[in-house]
Write an enzyme that holds these catalytic residues in place. Structure first.
Site, PDB file in Angstrom:
ATOM      1  N   GLY A 231       0.619   0.177  -1.636  1.00  0.00           N
ATOM      2  CA  GLY A 231       0.451   1.699  -2.224  1.00  0.00           C
ATOM      3  C   GLY A 231       1.769   2.113  -2.504  1.00  0.00           C
ATOM      4  O   GLY A 231       1.708   2.797  -3.821  1.00  0.00           O
ATOM      5  N   TRP A 234       2.702   0.351  -5.902  1.00  0.00           N
ATOM      6  CA  TRP A 234       1.824   0.790  -6.838  1.00  0.00           C
ATOM      7  C   TRP A 234       2.214   2.045  -7.564  1.00  0.00           C
ATOM      8  O   TRP A 234       2.163   2.247  -9.095  1.00  0.00           O
ATOM      9  CB  TRP A 234       0.287   0.932  -6.443  1.00  0.00           C
ATOM     10  CG  TRP A 234      -0.610   1.439  -7.628  1.00  0.00           C
ATOM     11  CD1 TRP A 234      -1.195   1.029  -8.447  1.00  0.00           C
ATOM     12  CD2 TRP A 234      -0.847   2.992  -7.636  1.00  0.00           C
ATOM     13  NE1 TRP A 234      -2.141   1.830  -9.402  1.00  0.00           N
ATOM     14  CE2 TRP A 234      -1.915   2.955  -8.826  1.00  0.00           C
ATOM     15  CE3 TRP A 234      -0.494   4.075  -6.897  1.00  0.00           C
ATOM     16  CZ2 TRP A 234      -2.410   4.380  -9.146  1.00  0.00           C
ATOM     17  CZ3 TRP A 234      -1.110   5.398  -7.370  1.00  0.00           C
ATOM     18  CH2 TRP A 234      -2.149   5.296  -8.553  1.00  0.00           C
ATOM     19  N   HIS A 235       3.075   2.653  -6.927  1.00  0.00           N
ATOM     20  CA  HIS A 235       3.490   4.172  -7.542  1.00  0.00           C
ATOM     21  C   HIS A 235       4.479   3.926  -8.531  1.00  0.00           C
ATOM     22  O   HIS A 235       4.771   4.692  -9.247  1.00  0.00           O
ATOM     23  CB  HIS A 235       3.793   5.266  -6.575  1.00  0.00           C
ATOM     24  CG  HIS A 235       2.583   5.845  -5.931  1.00  0.00           C
ATOM     25  ND1 HIS A 235       1.764   5.343  -4.902  1.00  0.00           N
ATOM     26  CD2 HIS A 235       1.960   6.865  -5.900  1.00  0.00           C
ATOM     27  CE1 HIS A 235       0.865   6.234  -4.269  1.00  0.00           C
ATOM     28  NE2 HIS A 235       0.798   7.059  -5.395  1.00  0.00           N
ATOM     29  N   GLY A 236       5.206   3.000  -8.173  1.00  0.00           N
ATOM     30  CA  GLY A 236       6.664   2.810  -8.909  1.00  0.00           C
ATOM     31  C   GLY A 236       7.116   1.451  -8.676  1.00  0.00           C
ATOM     32  O   GLY A 236       7.155   1.065  -7.380  1.00  0.00           O
TER      33      GLY A 236
END
Length: 378
Positions: A231, A234-236
């Site tokens: 997760g 996924w954000h960066g």
């Protein structure tokens, strides 16, 4: 997955390979397609649900409409086909609902106010600290961290409210994405309230796929940690995002372990203390999330905790008062979607009048303050 892997993570992998093996692979200039993570997650959820037999094959027109439904593409919420397809098949969706229009306008006005009046007003305070190359001071670090804690909440929840409001104008009910997350008294509760649709996606399509809570207790913790690690990625594409996700995963595991141990010990838990511990851990994690690199994030944390000696600096009382006010607001006020329940004509008129005033104020702020877009890396 191939497009998002190439556009979002290719240069990150090449950079780390060059650093690790002293190679000189060329990194191409790539521009991340806007909203690629959101529509990729959408289609992953559809393919997996179809494979599992949870959903059936829809008409291509419905499929294309869900993918291209613009309100949610920039910052969420993350849609799952089984939530939207039944609404598209309902003929009432294509009519006019004045109640939905009122609710939609209310959510749009409140979300816009949160974004441009609150979040964008705090944005310069955050930039002054995180974009400054001078030695970090103690109070500056704390004010910067607290400011970003509220900037990202009001910015992100504002976008989600506007997306849900736009959906209502089309008689489409998008899922609620925030439920007063800063009221949480545990990190587990926080992730049930923050970016609810992402938490649902990670739980249903990553955590359960890894085995969920089946197997040993250790296996369960490994699954939780791995899910949050992914997760974070996924954000960066950066180590600070991976560390941010891993930190949340570790704290969630500790939270689960404490609950299990405390069932035997029966130690009373004071809610104010539980809230303070949760909120503080969230603040430190946000520092790593906002930092431009892992190194900068770690420097921030060392200064904030006293692990690194730093000047105290000047305590900005006005900013501290503003942050205190926002803290009280987050702990006492209902979410926008709770406020926009129009129960009668008189209440509707009053609330719409308030929403009209909020729109006017927001437009004035837009003309004065530049708006920062936080989700370019998504």
């Amino acid at each position: 997955m191939a497009p998002i892997t190439y556009f979002k993570y290719y240069n990150f992998f090449i950079h780390n390979i060059n650093d690790a093996f002293h190679t000189s692979f060329i990194k191409p200039e790539l521009f991340l397609p806007l909203g690629i993570s959101f529509f990729t997650f959408q289609q992953i959820s559809y393919l997996l649900d179809y494979y599992r037999g949870i959903t059936t094959k829809p008409r291509f027109l419905y499929y294309a409409l869900v993918v291209c439904f613009f309100p949610h593409l920039i910052a969420g919420p993350i849609l799952i086909y089984r939530d939207i397809i039944p609404q598209l098949k309902d003929l009432r969706t294509y009519g006019i609902s004045w109640r939905n229009i009122c609710i939609g306008l209310g959510l749009i006005s409140l979300g816009l106010f949160k974004k441009v009046v609150i979040a964008d007003s705090i944005s310069p305070w955050v930039g002054e600290v995180f974009n400054n190359n001078e030695p970090l001071k103690f109070w500056d670090a704390w004010i910067g961290a607290l400011s970003y804690t509220y900037q990202i909440y009001f910015d992100f929840s504002g976008y989600s409210d506007m997306a849900i409001g736009l959906g209502k104008l089309f008689n489409v009910s998008l899922p609620v994405n925030f439920n007063s997350p800063y009221k949480s008294t545990s990190i587990i509760d926080f992730w049930r309230r923050w970016h609810i649709t992402l938490s649902r996606f990670l739980r249903e399509y990553v955590y359960i796929a890894l085995g969920g809570n089946r197997g040993t207790e250790l296996r369960r913790y490994v699954n939780v940690f791995t899910t949050m690690l992914l997760g974070g990625l996924w954000h960066g594409a950066g180590w600070n995002f991976i560390v941010w996700g891993g930190a949340h995963g570790l704290i969630i595991c500790i939270n689960h372990l404490w609950r299990k141990v405390n069932q035997r010990l029966g130690i009373p838990i004071f809610k104010p203390l539980a809230w303070l511990m949760t909120f503080t851990s969230v603040i430190f994690c946000w520092v790593m999330f906002r930092a431009q690199s892992f190194t900068q994030g770690w420097e921030f944390i060392k200064v904030m905790t006293g692990l690194q000696t730093a000047e105290l600096g000047v305590l900005p009382l006005k900013r501290l008062a503003c942050i205190a006010f926002l803290t009280i607001a987050c702990l006492t006020l209902p979410e926008n979607w709770e406020w926009t329940n129009f129960n009668n004509k008189k209440e509707t008129k009053v609330k719409l009048a308030i929403c009209f005033v909020l729109i006017i104020i927001s437009v004035l702020f837009i003309s004065e303050n530049p708006s920062e877009f936080l989700y370019f890396q998504f």
